[in-house]
Design a protein around this motif. Structure first.
Motif, PDB file in Angstrom:
ATOM      1  N   ASN A   1       0.596  -1.179  -0.080  1.00 55.71           N
ATOM      2  CA  ASN A   1      -0.085  -0.021   0.069  1.00 55.71           C
ATOM      3  C   ASN A   1       1.383   2.167  -0.072  1.00 55.71           C
ATOM      4  N   ASP A   2       1.733   1.297  -0.377  1.00 54.70           N
ATOM      5  CA  ASP A   2       2.631   2.448  -0.394  1.00 54.70           C
ATOM      6  C   ASP A   2       2.520   2.934  -1.129  1.00 54.70           C
ATOM      7  N   SER A   3       2.794   3.502  -1.992  1.00 55.74           N
ATOM      8  CA  SER A   3       3.143   5.058  -2.703  1.00 55.74           C
ATOM      9  C   SER A   3       3.168   4.410  -4.052  1.00 55.74           C
ATOM     10  N   LEU A   4       4.272   3.873  -4.536  1.00 61.50           N
ATOM     11  CA  LEU A   4       5.114   3.204  -5.788  1.00 61.50           C
ATOM     12  C   LEU A   4       4.007   1.999  -5.822  1.00 61.50           C
ATOM     13  N   SER A   5       2.873   1.758  -5.052  1.00 60.90           N
ATOM     14  CA  SER A   5       2.341   0.897  -5.404  1.00 60.90           C
ATOM     15  C   SER A   5       1.170   1.335  -6.607  1.00 60.90           C
ATOM     16  N   ASP A   6       0.730   2.294  -6.277  1.00 63.12           N
ATOM     17  CA  ASP A   6       0.224   3.100  -7.413  1.00 63.12           C
ATOM     18  C   ASP A   6       0.433   3.288  -8.785  1.00 63.12           C
ATOM     19  N   TYR A   7       1.969   2.608  -8.546  1.00 63.34           N
ATOM     20  CA  TYR A   7       2.176   2.676 -10.077  1.00 63.34           C
ATOM     21  C   TYR A   7       1.710   2.087 -10.891  1.00 63.34           C
ATOM     22  N   SER A   8       2.403   0.886 -10.462  1.00 63.01           N
ATOM     23  CA  SER A   8       2.023  -0.549 -10.854  1.00 63.01           C
ATOM     24  C   SER A   8       0.622  -1.210 -11.268  1.00 63.01           C
ATOM     25  N   SER A   9      -0.314  -0.629 -10.337  1.00 63.97           N
ATOM     26  CA  SER A   9      -1.353  -0.707 -10.614  1.00 63.97           C
ATOM     27  C   SER A   9      -2.099   0.228 -11.422  1.00 63.97           C
TER      28      SER A   9
ATOM     29  N   GLN B   1      23.022  -2.683 -15.340  1.00 60.38           N
ATOM     30  CA  GLN B   1      21.942  -2.236 -15.192  1.00 60.38           C
ATOM     31  C   GLN B   1      20.551  -3.150 -15.989  1.00 60.38           C
ATOM     32  N   LEU B   2      20.004  -2.982 -14.934  1.00 52.82           N
ATOM     33  CA  LEU B   2      18.884  -4.229 -14.916  1.00 52.82           C
ATOM     34  C   LEU B   2      17.022  -3.206 -14.839  1.00 52.82           C
ATOM     35  N   GLU B   3      16.700  -3.670 -15.559  1.00 53.57           N
ATOM     36  CA  GLU B   3      15.362  -3.630 -16.119  1.00 53.57           C
ATOM     37  C   GLU B   3      13.803  -4.416 -15.074  1.00 53.57           C
ATOM     38  N   PHE B   4      13.568  -3.581 -14.283  1.00 55.63           N
ATOM     39  CA  PHE B   4      12.197  -2.813 -13.386  1.00 55.63           C
ATOM     40  C   PHE B   4      10.879  -2.930 -14.218  1.00 55.63           C
ATOM     41  N   MET B   5       9.738  -4.051 -13.989  1.00 55.49           N
ATOM     42  CA  MET B   5       8.753  -3.081 -13.885  1.00 55.49           C
ATOM     43  C   MET B   5       8.410  -2.717 -12.626  1.00 55.49           C
ATOM     44  N   THR B   6       6.883  -4.058 -12.426  1.00 57.67           N
ATOM     45  CA  THR B   6       5.955  -3.553 -10.937  1.00 57.67           C
ATOM     46  C   THR B   6       7.451  -3.776 -10.098  1.00 57.67           C
ATOM     47  N   GLY B   7       8.421  -4.227 -10.226  1.00 54.97           N
ATOM     48  CA  GLY B   7       9.243  -4.443  -9.624  1.00 54.97           C
ATOM     49  C   GLY B   7       9.175  -3.536  -8.905  1.00 54.97           C
ATOM     50  N   ILE B   8       9.785  -1.732  -9.428  1.00 48.91           N
ATOM     51  CA  ILE B   8       9.762  -1.413  -9.115  1.00 48.91           C
ATOM     52  C   ILE B   8       9.345  -0.724  -7.240  1.00 48.91           C
ATOM     53  N   MET B   9       8.509  -1.209  -7.388  1.00 48.97           N
ATOM     54  CA  MET B   9       7.953  -0.548  -6.052  1.00 48.97           C
ATOM     55  C   MET B   9       8.423  -1.391  -4.750  1.00 48.97           C
ATOM     56  N   TYR B  10       9.922  -2.852  -4.939  1.00 46.89           N
ATOM     57  CA  TYR B  10       9.951  -3.203  -3.940  1.00 46.89           C
ATOM     58  C   TYR B  10      11.147  -2.839  -3.997  1.00 46.89           C
ATOM     59  N   MET B  11      11.902  -1.479  -4.992  1.00 46.11           N
ATOM     60  CA  MET B  11      13.609  -1.452  -5.068  1.00 46.11           C
ATOM     61  C   MET B  11      13.445  -0.089  -3.729  1.00 46.11           C
ATOM     62  N   VAL B  12      14.804  -0.287  -3.105  1.00 44.71           N
ATOM     63  CA  VAL B  12      14.814   1.125  -1.971  1.00 44.71           C
ATOM     64  C   VAL B  12      16.733   0.900  -2.740  1.00 44.71           C
ATOM     65  N   ASN B  13      16.171   2.537  -2.989  1.00 53.38           N
ATOM     66  CA  ASN B  13      17.782   2.820  -4.325  1.00 53.38           C
ATOM     67  C   ASN B  13      17.920   3.415  -3.476  1.00 53.38           C
ATOM     68  N   LEU B  14      19.644   3.836  -2.913  1.00 52.15           N
ATOM     69  CA  LEU B  14      20.598   5.347  -3.137  1.00 52.15           C
ATOM     70  C   LEU B  14      21.736   5.744  -3.711  1.00 52.15           C
ATOM     71  N   ASP B  15      21.726   6.018  -5.329  1.00 47.41           N
ATOM     72  CA  ASP B  15      22.423   6.069  -5.928  1.00 47.41           C
ATOM     73  C   ASP B  15      23.048   7.781  -6.074  1.00 47.41           C
ATOM     74  N   LEU B  16      24.353   7.946  -5.892  1.00 48.08           N
ATOM     75  CA  LEU B  16      24.935   8.748  -5.735  1.00 48.08           C
ATOM     76  C   LEU B  16      25.951   9.013  -6.178  1.00 48.08           C
ATOM     77  N   SER B  17      26.278   7.857  -7.329  1.00 43.14           N
ATOM     78  CA  SER B  17      28.087   7.836  -8.563  1.00 43.14           C
ATOM     79  C   SER B  17      27.967   8.676  -9.304  1.00 43.14           C
ATOM     80  N   CYS B  18      29.524   8.881  -9.618  1.00 41.11           N
ATOM     81  CA  CYS B  18      29.652   9.639 -10.641  1.00 41.11           C
ATOM     82  C   CYS B  18      28.881  11.243 -10.332  1.00 41.11           C
TER      83      CYS B  18
END
Length: 909
Positions: free
Chosen positions: A672-680, A705-722
């Motif tokens: 029920n998090d915010s990103l779940s609204d995207y997948s549905s 480099q990986l491709e995520f669709m609805t699985g993005i809602m479970y991805m917790v990511n912090l990327d400040l590289s380069c």
């Protein structure tokens, strides 16, 4: 002769008419002695008026809903109806009183003064979870009780089922009731015909002793969504008069009992959304033989097997729904005998075989046909014209192609058409735009449809949603229809500019990703006040984002942000050639939860208002742009942000310590998090779900480099590289316990890796390579059991590499630590110095002291030699004396050795 017979007949009939007129005259005279009671002369009974006023005193009525409750005649009050004969109050109907509140959630017991009350209707009110009053059982004349949607709580009072023998209708639908039903002992509902308990939480089983089986007059029983458990008992067959039985949306198991055959009057049977299992043929055999059944709803269960040919014997069926079961085999031809069938819903099963016009030969009333998500092949003659007029047609994932189905040409009454993934490889015929010009929802996605969208008809379609995605459509996008709300043309080969005038004031979703659209985003974008979802990723769009302001076509920046885009939830502009500063119009979009501007040429500083104006942001990707400056401290206040990617920009300064306060990165994502609204996200029409296939997101994690669709809602990511970030890693980084990917590589970070990094229990990928980190690797890394990718290369790390099962299981271990000459120990070939293999801490300390001793001794020896050498170099007399002494000592030693050798030689002779 005829005239004589008529006169004779009148002569015989005359006395009868005379007596009848005399009786009417006497009755009229008697009635004139009694005063006539009319509606205008009725005055309600005084004690009933007092009871009603006492009832009103227990209410708060700020909106004056009961303003008419004044004066002597309570029969004229709102919601009150009195008997025309006696003046007693017989009905009290006060439903949906929006502003009225019952003090303490209680109904005043003064209603007991209404002894003749037959109807009590308090539907759709708010009783704040209070229990249903027990005193209602004292209203002995009550026949109709309506308390649905009134936010009660607790149980059904036993007084209602024990003391109201005249009750005909009991409606407690969505009443907030919980726990078990009253005991069947002393049930006195002999007149009850209609019982509605839908939407309560009884959390119990339909036992053999349930009170329902002993209600002799019951016609309707609605107990859907009541959290009922177990199987349906044999005693259900006791309800021989039942015509409607609704047990849908529960947790019932097994199959229906054989006693169902006793329900000879059954017309409606709803058992959808349960766990009923077994062969569907067995269930159908146990239905009543009288075949009065009109509605049979068995959707979303675990029924299996083939549909029997005897299904056609249920000739009164108007609705048959077996959607989302495990049915297999072919569709029986006997189904054509269901001549009264209006709705046939068989989607989401494992049905196969071929369907021809024979299956529908006698179905003249069919309006809803759902065969989608099966393996059916629909083969019809080109000349076939169905005898029915469909309103809903769902054939997704069946085989209709490769030609566009010609028989659809006659179905101009269709409101919902879904022919997605049906192997159509043909242009859209010209008649399509005419036949379906009044349709509400059109889905043609995931085919190989070619050609262009009709420029003349596309803008005249009345459809509110159109999904033509994942096809081979070419050309430009025509003018949009003003009734359009949802448009998905993604994954096609469309080109050219976007329409200069978005003439769809109701448009809420615009999905055009993965095409070849070019040019600029038109200024009319700023006028899309209903827009919620925009995905333009993977196109060739260029230029600055439109400045939504008052000054138009002046070449100047707007003096005021007047954008009407205020309901935006998703904005994806990934992979275009757009440039300019961070879009200012987003300040008016507080509901935005996904923003992807990556792989463009946006520049400038990140505004500090992001956190204040976009409080719902959960996904923020600015990867591969030209943003510069510092990371705003204010980002840390985004409590829903679980994905932050600012990699490949020109960011500088330090990583704010406050970033460890991202709340959404401290807990695991939920459905029920915010990103779940995207997948549905999608449109909906009536009872049909309409969910698009969202774009994929490119996420750099685990070194690839990986491709995520609805699985993005479970991805917790912090990327400040380069980037060009400096300073130390935040000490509290371990607070972000839900992080699955952390990438800070290719910066100028220094200092140590904090020990708190061992708190990242969900971490799967960690990349700190190409920095200037020093000191030892913390042992906490060895306890990260989810870690599958680690890169610490090209830093200044030193010391022994920690051991641990998880670290030893990583692939390509040597490359993890390359470029750190100070590291030693497995998996590197460089061994660490060891003087004591004792595992105790004292042994390590003693070995360290020994090494220090020898190092000090060697340094002292070297310093002593250099001191003597310097003295001889600068002191001549010391040098002469030293060398003279050494020569004298040499001569003396030589003489002594020669004399000793001569003495020994003579003795031997």
């Amino acid at each position: 002769m005829a005239e004589r017979n008529i006169l004779h007949f009148l002569h015989l009939l005359l006395p009868t008419w005379f007596l009848l007129l005399l009786q009417i005259q006497q009755s009229t005279a008697a009635a004139s002695a009694v005063p006539v009671i009319t509606r205008s002369t009725i005055r309600c009974v005084r004690h009933e008026r007092d009871a009603l006023l006492a009832f009103r005193a227990g209410l708060t009525d700020p909106g004056n809903y009961l303003s008419s409750w004044q004066g002597e005649d309570c029969c004229q009050w709102k919601g009150i109806r009195c008997s025309n004969r006696t003046g007693h109050a017989v009905e009290l109907r006060l439903w949906n009183m929006a502003d009225v509140r019952f003090r303490g959630g209680q109904i005043s017991s003064s209603l007991l003064g209404l002894k003749n009350l037959r109807t009590l209707d308090l539907r759709s009110n708010n009783f704040d979870g209070a229990p249903i009053p027990e005193f209602i059982g004292g209203l002995k004349s009550l026949r109709y009780l309506f308390l649905s949607n009134s936010k009660f709580g607790g149980r059904v009072p036993p007084q209602i089922v024990n003391k109201l023998p005249s009750l005909v209708t009991l409606n407690l639908r969505f009443c907030g009731l919980q726990n078990a039903m009253p005991s069947p002992a002393n049930v006195n509902l002999t007149s009850l015909k209609y019982l509605d308990l839908y939407g309560n939480e009884f959390s119990s089983s339909l036992g053999a002793k349930s009170l329902f089986w002993d209600l002799p007059s019951l016609l309707h029983l609605d107990m859907g969504m009541c959290d009922l458990q177990g199987s349906i008992p044999e005693e259900v067959g006791n309800m021989t008069l039942i015509t409607r039985l609704d047990l849908s949306v529960n947790n019932l198991t097994g199959t229906i009992p054989t006693t169902f055959k006793n329900l000879r009057n059954l017309e409606v049977l709803w058992l959808g959304e349960n766990n009923i299992n077994g062969p569907v043929a067995v269930l159908l055999e146990r239905l009543p033989p009288e075949k009065r059944l009109q509605e049979l709803l068995l959707y979303e269960n675990n029924l299996s097997g083939k549909l029997p040919n005897q299904l056609g014997h249920l000739r009164n069926l108007t609705t048959l729904s077996l959607r989302k079961n495990r049915l297999s085999g072919e569709l029986p031809t006997g189904i054509s005998e269901l001549t009264k069938l209006e709705e046939l819903v068989l989607g989401f099963n494992n049905l196969g075989g071929t369907i021809t016009e024979t299956h529908f030969a006698k179905m003249t009333s069919l309006t809803n046909l759902d065969l989608g998500n099966n393996s059916l092949s629909m083969v019809f003659q080109n000349s076939w014209v169905p005898s029915f007029k469909l309103q809903i047609a769902e054939f997704q994932s069946c085989k209709l192609g490769p030609k566009f189905p010609e028989w659809l040409r006659s179905q101009n009454s269709i409101y919902v058409l879904d022919i997605s993934n049906t192997s159509i490889a043909d242009p859209i015929p010209h008649w399509f735009w005419i036949t379906f010009s009044r349709a509400g929802h059109l889905v043609l996605s995931r085919n190989q449809i070619s050609g262009k969208l009709s420029p003349a008809m596309f803008g005249k379609m009345e459809a509110s949603s159109m999904d033509f995605s994942d096809n081979f459509l070419v050309g430009s996008i025509p003018k949009l229809s003003p009734k359009l709300e949802y448009l998905d043309l993604s994954r096609n080969k469309l080109s050219g500019p976007l329409p200069s005038d978005f003439t769809a004031p109701k448009l809420s979703a615009l999905i055009l990703f993965r095409n070849s659209l070019s040019g600029r985003i038109p200024y009319t974008f700023c006028h899309m006040k209903e827009i919620e979802f925009i995905d333009l990723a993977g196109n060739l769009l260029e230029g600055p984002f439109p400045n939504c302001g008052e000054q138009i076509n002046t070449g100047k920046l707007p003096s005021k942000n007047t954008s009407k885009v205020k309901q935006l939830n998703v904005l994806n502009l990934n992979g275009n050639n757009l440039f300019g500063e961070f879009p200012v119009f987003l300040q008016n979009c507080p509901e935005l939860f996904l923003l992807d501007l990556s792989y463009n040429q946006f520049y400038g500083n990140l505004p500090i208002w992001i956190a204040d104006k976009l409080p719902s942001l959960a996904f923020l990707s600015l990867r591969s742009n030209l943003f510069s400056g510092r990371i705003p401290l204010q980002l840390a206040s985004l409590k829903d942000l679980q994905y932050l990617d600012i990699a490949h920009n020109n960011m500088s300064g330090t990583i704010p310590e406050a970033l460890v306060n991202f709340m959404a990165m401290t807990r695991s994502p939920a459905d029920n998090d915010s990103l779940s609204d995207y997948s549905s996200y999608g449109g909906g029409f009536d009872e049909v779900d309409f969910i698009p296939y969202p774009d994929t997101f490119s996420v750099v994690t685990k070194g690839q480099q990986l491709e995520f669709m609805t699985g993005i809602m479970y991805m917790v990511n912090l990327d400040l590289s380069c980037n060009s970030l400096t300073g130390h890693l935040p000490k509290g980084i371990g607070k972000l316990a839900a992080l699955t990917s952390l990438n800070l590589s290719w910066n100028h970070l220094s200092g140590i890796i904090p020990d708190s990094i061992g708190g990242l229990h969900a971490l799967e990928s960690l990349d700190l390579s190409h920095n200037a980190l020093s000191s030892e690797i913390p042992t906490g890394l060895s306890v990260l059991t989810s870690l599958s990718h680690l890169n610490l290369s090209y830093n200044n790390l030193r010391g022994e590499i920690p051991s641990g099962n998880q670290l030893q299981a990583l692939d390509d271990q040597a490359s993890i630590y390359i470029g750190n000459p100070g590291l030693c120990g497995p998996p590197l070939s460089k061994k660490c110095l060891e003087t004591d293999l004792s595992p105790t801490g004292d042994g390590h300390k003693e070995g360290g002291d020994t090494i220090s001793f020898f190092l000090a001794m060697g340094c002292g020896y070297i310093m002593g030699l250099w001191t003597i050498f310097c003295l001889f170099l600068f002191k001549k007399n010391w040098r002469v004396s030293c060398f003279s002494f050494s020569d004298h000592l040499y001569d003396w030693v030589y003489v002594q050795v020669a004399l000793s050798w001569a003495f020994l030689t003579r003795r031997e002779l």
